[in-house]
Design an enzyme around this catalytic site. Sequence first.
Site, PDB file in Angstrom:
ATOM      1  N   ASP A  14      -6.044   4.202   5.221  1.00  9.84           N
ATOM      2  CA  ASP A  14      -5.489   5.557   5.245  1.00  9.84           C
ATOM      3  C   ASP A  14      -5.134   5.974   6.675  1.00  9.84           C
ATOM      4  O   ASP A  14      -5.884   5.692   7.616  1.00  9.84           O
ATOM      5  CB  ASP A  14      -6.537   6.525   4.679  1.00  9.84           C
ATOM      6  CG  ASP A  14      -5.993   7.927   4.524  1.00  9.84           C
ATOM      7  OD1 ASP A  14      -5.185   8.137   3.612  1.00  9.84           O
ATOM      8  OD2 ASP A  14      -6.376   8.809   5.327  1.00  9.84           O
ATOM      9  N   GLU A  28      -1.310   2.411   5.823  1.00 19.08           N
ATOM     10  CA  GLU A  28      -0.477   3.602   5.649  1.00 19.08           C
ATOM     11  C   GLU A  28       0.021   3.993   7.037  1.00 19.08           C
ATOM     12  O   GLU A  28      -0.637   4.717   7.770  1.00 19.08           O
ATOM     13  CB  GLU A  28      -1.275   4.750   5.019  1.00 19.08           C
ATOM     14  CG  GLU A  28      -0.371   5.883   4.597  1.00 19.08           C
ATOM     15  CD  GLU A  28      -1.016   7.262   4.607  1.00 19.08           C
ATOM     16  OE1 GLU A  28      -0.407   8.186   4.055  1.00 19.08           O
ATOM     17  OE2 GLU A  28      -2.125   7.428   5.175  1.00 19.08           O
TER      18      GLU A  28
HETATM   19  C1  NOJ Z   1      -3.004  10.023   3.402  1.00 20.08           C
HETATM   20  C2  NOJ Z   1      -3.416  10.112   1.973  1.00 20.08           C
HETATM   21  O1  NOJ Z   1      -2.530   9.367   1.180  1.00 20.08           O
HETATM   22  C3  NOJ Z   1      -3.425  11.574   1.625  1.00 20.08           C
HETATM   23  O2  NOJ Z   1      -3.588  11.783   0.256  1.00 20.08           O
HETATM   24  C4  NOJ Z   1      -4.499  12.248   2.437  1.00 20.08           C
HETATM   25  O3  NOJ Z   1      -4.446  13.637   2.212  1.00 20.08           O
HETATM   26  C5  NOJ Z   1      -4.341  11.997   3.926  1.00 20.08           C
HETATM   27  N1  NOJ Z   1      -4.004  10.638   4.224  1.00 20.08           N
HETATM   28  C6  NOJ Z   1      -5.606  12.332   4.676  1.00 20.08           C
HETATM   29  O4  NOJ Z   1      -6.602  11.393   4.388  1.00 20.08           O
END
Ligand code: NOJ
Length: 534
Positions: A209, A259
């Site tokens: 993440d 991500e």
């Molecule tokens: C990316 C995640 O996909 C999202 O859902 C989240 O709110 C943020 N990162 C913070 O962790």
Amino acid sequence: MAAPTPPRTDDWWRDAVIYQVYPRSFADGDGDGTGDLAGVRARLPYLAELGVDAVWFTPWYLSPLVDGGYDVADYRTIDPAFGTLAEAEKLIAEARELGIRTIVDIVPNHVSDQHPWFRAALAAGPGSPERELFHFRPGRGANGELPPNDWPSQFAGSTWTRVPDGEWYLHLFTPEQPDLNWAHPAVRQEHEDVLRFWFERGVAGVRIDSAALLVKDPALPDFVAGVDREPFVDQDEIHDIYRSWRAVADAYGGVFVGEVWLPDAERFARYLRPDELHTAFNFNFLTCPWEAGRLRRSIDDTLAEHAPVGAPATWVLCNHDVTRTVTRYGRADTAFDFATKRFGTPTDLDLGTRRARAAALLSLALPGSVYLYQGEELGLPEADVPLDRIEDPMHFRSGGTDPGRDGCRVPLPWEAEAPSYGFGAQAEPWLPQPADWARYAVDRQSGDPDSMLALYREALRLRRAEPGFGDGPMAWLPSEDGVLAFRRSHDLVCVVNLSAAPAALPPHERLLLASGPLHADGTLPRDTAVWLRG
Ligand code: NOJ
């Protein structure tokens, strides 16, 4: 009949189809209105029949669920709302028996404010070693009443919250998600242990993440407009972290998907060097409007930026943070942008669905792996969640202008005639389902050869059974304006018509699959795609 699972090599991730499960909304096994691991286990045969290679679970750990589980209180415990660690272990093993690998979601940038580390830091007070695990600072101004710097939150508002003893702490997201201090060796050690913990339980991969945000400029300087990137994004030292993570993953044959939201292609590709992450989500493609020229450029840029580092591309149309594909493609503005999300945007769902069907064939024919967000295979639209039921902090922190992300997180419809469309035994799931969702239910679509589900099942079956798909080269074919046409190996050809006029198909021996009916003269209608064996 489930498609037979072909033997896969260690490089399975280079061309896999990975299904994203948002556990809270997939299937509710115990009837309390919230999806859970029991629900997923009961529906594993559905995923096997769909023909996916792996499942990525958004966080299932102990969490107050302030940000849908991305506020983790304990990485080694499953939230009781979802089940137990023993159930997770069973799920991983059962999925594996069906040929499905498991990817878990690790959230290294921040923890929940209920995490024992943060509670200890609050209790221990200024200057304590416990506070060094986070970014605590005195405020600015005569009495420290101003935040230490001007960094804007990813969810609107400030990134700083003041605690009663006067110090402030940093949170790039909500105040309930304090950022960890990645310059601290204990933070690094803990995450490597967490990775081992899950690899030892049989997971095949980890989704990371907010992967570009971990390291902050140690001076925590104000954000100076015009500099190339914010002092909390993509700092060079981050690569050192991923190099040591890679060594951990390699010991287990595990893989990473990051991500990484970065506009700069060269900076993005650094994360995919051979000793760092295996793959990263392709947000350039996800945000791209439904326009041939823009899509072609996005595909070319993607392949060009991945080639030098030898990493396979990923193709992503949707996830739990963005507007559902059939809705986005049915709007005047078909790009995705967090900044422009508004209530009440006019949408033509028939048009959006036609395009989403064509986009499915496009992305499944491109070189690399594909991510499929739960419900996309059903053609679910973005739901209008009533104002008094919205839970997403993005909505509240925007002052109510942004509808938030709940509209793509509504529980799945499985059975047209059952309460909560078969999501669970309880009539009322945690987010309300629209009144007209019976038509999207799995049982209804299963019997309909023209349904989105039938298209996805057949596309995934062909993608496994036929040569030419997945990783490997592609070449553009000459085509009319507004038409995308490319050839893969074994004379596999994909043509997508984004123009207003019917498009002639190149000569071919066999039509493998079409996203919609062709014209009587054999031409390809607008917003339609085909796979050909040329
Ligand atoms: C990316 C995640 O996909 C999202 O859902 C989240 O709110 C943020 N990162 C913070 O962790």
